[in-house]
Each structure stands twice: as C-alpha cells, then as structure tokens.
Design an enzyme around this catalytic site. Structure first.
Site: not given
Length: 305
Positions: A45, A208
């Site tokens: 992110h 991830l």
C-alpha cells in the site's frame, strides 16, 4: 502528518482546502490522486502512496472495508482493521520529501485519510443501484466469490465520485480488479487515469497482503509455493501454454497446507483464458487457501518466446 476525514462532507472540504493551497502557491492545476484501500496497510500500500505523491499535489488514501464485496461465508468480520496503525504509517510516509514526476519540485504534502463508516457510505444499507462486472466478473475471483466485483465497482465508483481524483492507483497483485475497474472507467467515460503499481513482494517472493498476518509460521513458509508456481510458469512461457500449465501445476503440488483454487492463463486485454495457439503477453493468475487463509497472486509472462 495525515489528516483524518470520516464523512463525505469532511473529505470534500479537505480536498478543496488542499487544492486551494496548491493554487495559492502558484500551481494552477493541482493534481489529486486517490489510493483506495481496505486498511491494514503494508509496504505494498505504501508503494502506491509513494507513487501517488510522485504524480499528484493532493493525495487521498481511503480506508474502508467494503461489505458489498464480501460474500456471506467470507471473512468480513475477520478482516484486519487498524486505523491508528494505518495513520501512523501514513504519517511517516508523508514526512519524507519525494520528487514530483516530470518536475523539479518535491512533494511533502499531508495525506488526507478518508475512513468512513459503512453507515456513511451506505446510509440506506445495500445500494438499490447495482453495477455489473460482466462476464469477467464471474470468472476466477468472481467464480470463487460471487458478486465480489460488482461490489468492488460500486465502492470504487462512489469513491471516485466523492473525491473526484485525476488519478487512481491500484496494485498489480489484484490484476482482475484492475481490469474490471479500468473497463468501468473506460465504459462510463469517468475522467480519471488508472495507474497500476507493480506488486511488492517479500524477499522470498510472497506477495504482500493484509491477509498474510493470519498465517502461522508453517503456513507462511508454505505460502511461498504461490510465487514459486508463477516463477515456474514464467520459466516455461517460451514453450507455450501447455508447458506453462504443466510447469505451474508441478510447482504447486506437494505442499499439503496449500489448496489450489484456480490456476489460469488469461489475455490481459480481455481477462479471458487464452487458447492453445495464443502467442504474446499473458497473465498467469493463481488463488489458493493456505490453511484457512485465501491468497491470490499473478505474474505477466510472454507466451511463445
């Protein structure tokens, strides 16, 4: 520092104030970027946020666990939520200067965090207006998660209408989501640029994901088989589709903690399975349950050498 907005009115006010400040500093056309997330932020992110800060003057990060994209048997209640931790990560990200793409300027601007409640986003419950991801929305992730992409399109459309960004950023790990959102933007003439950022991986190749925190030690080690499956597919790509599938299936076998849900090779322009004679760029997509945790991944390959 990050600036928190929990209502639609607040985030619009914050965006208006930030764009006004940018104009007062001599930027006649400030760029607004949106990074839609469901929170539990990780380095993937933050890579999106870093890229947003390179291309935009005003960065909005939405944090909202969207109930419309979860089925009845899925992990909506279990999905990780950590707004204070997310804000701390964004505070740290906003503290560093980054070069603006295509200019000599640097971006040190605050990040606007839009973290609405479900009641704020859906005051009347599920929206009566529906969106459909079409045939692609019923394949792969859509087959495993009925209605998932229809819910994604509703919330993305709402977020785009609320924040009115010039650019919206997504990670390549969610390749099918990127495809259906990009097609929605094109089909509905939504004035926003969709930018895709490369998947961020651990040192051993695992993509991830916010769900990785649910893996215990043994499951975490077993989860490496997803990226190993994609590496095997890439290595065999020059020999064509049959070789890719054989290599990927071979790599995915033998790990008892991993239950493969699908392995597919699709055309990136249609997200439909390629035929036996296909040559060119393709996406190998995989989904599996590792213990009780569901993970996805994908890799671009070039079939046929």
């Amino acid at each position: 520092m990050s600036i928190l907005a929990v209502s639609i009115a607040e985030v619009r006010e914050q965006i208006a104030a930030a764009t006004h400040d940018a104009r007062s500093q001599g930027n006649a056309n400030p760029v607004v970027a949106l990074v839609p997330t469901m929170g539990a932020l990780h380095a993937g992110h933050l890579a999106l946020v870093a890229r947003a800060r390179e291309v935009a003057d005003v960065v909005v990060v939405s944090i909202f666990v969207n109930p419309l994209q979860f089925g009845e048997a899925e992990d909506l209640d279990r999905y990780p939520r950590d707004l204070s931790g997310d804000r701390a990560a964004l505070d740290e990200a906003s503290a560093s200067a980054v070069p603006r793409a295509g200019s000599g300027m640097t971006s040190v601007s605050e990040i606007i965090v839009f973290a609405p409640s479900a009641a704020e986003m859906y005051p009347d419950g599920k929206t009566q207006t529906k969106m459909s991801a079409g045939n692609v929305g019923n394949l792969l992730e859509g087959r495993s998660r009925a209605g998932h992409f229809d819910g994604v399109l509703v919330v993305v459309n709402k977020l785009l209408n609320i924040t009115r960004p010039d650019v919206v950023l997504f990670g390549q790990k969610d390749a099918q989501q990127v495809f259906v959102v990009s097609r929605m933007v094109r089909d509905l003439n939504i004035p926003v640029v969709v930018e895709v950022v490369e998947t961020v991986r651990e040192d051993d190749g695992l993509a991830l994901s916010s769900r990785n925190r649910f893996l215990d030690r043994g499951e975490r080690l077993a989860a490496r088989v997803l990226s190993q499956t994609l590496e095997a597919a890439d290595s065999a790509a020059s020999s064509g589709i049959d070789a890719v599938i054989a290599a990927a299936q071979s790599a995915s076998m033998g790990e008892p903690l991993v239950k493969l849900e699908y392995l597919a090779v699709v055309n990136p322009t249609t997200f439909l399975p390629v035929d036996d004679n296909y040559h060119g760029k393709a996406i190998v997509a995989v989904a599996a349950r590792v213990g009780s945790t569901r993970l996805i991944d994908n890799e671009s390959v070039y079939l046929g050498g």
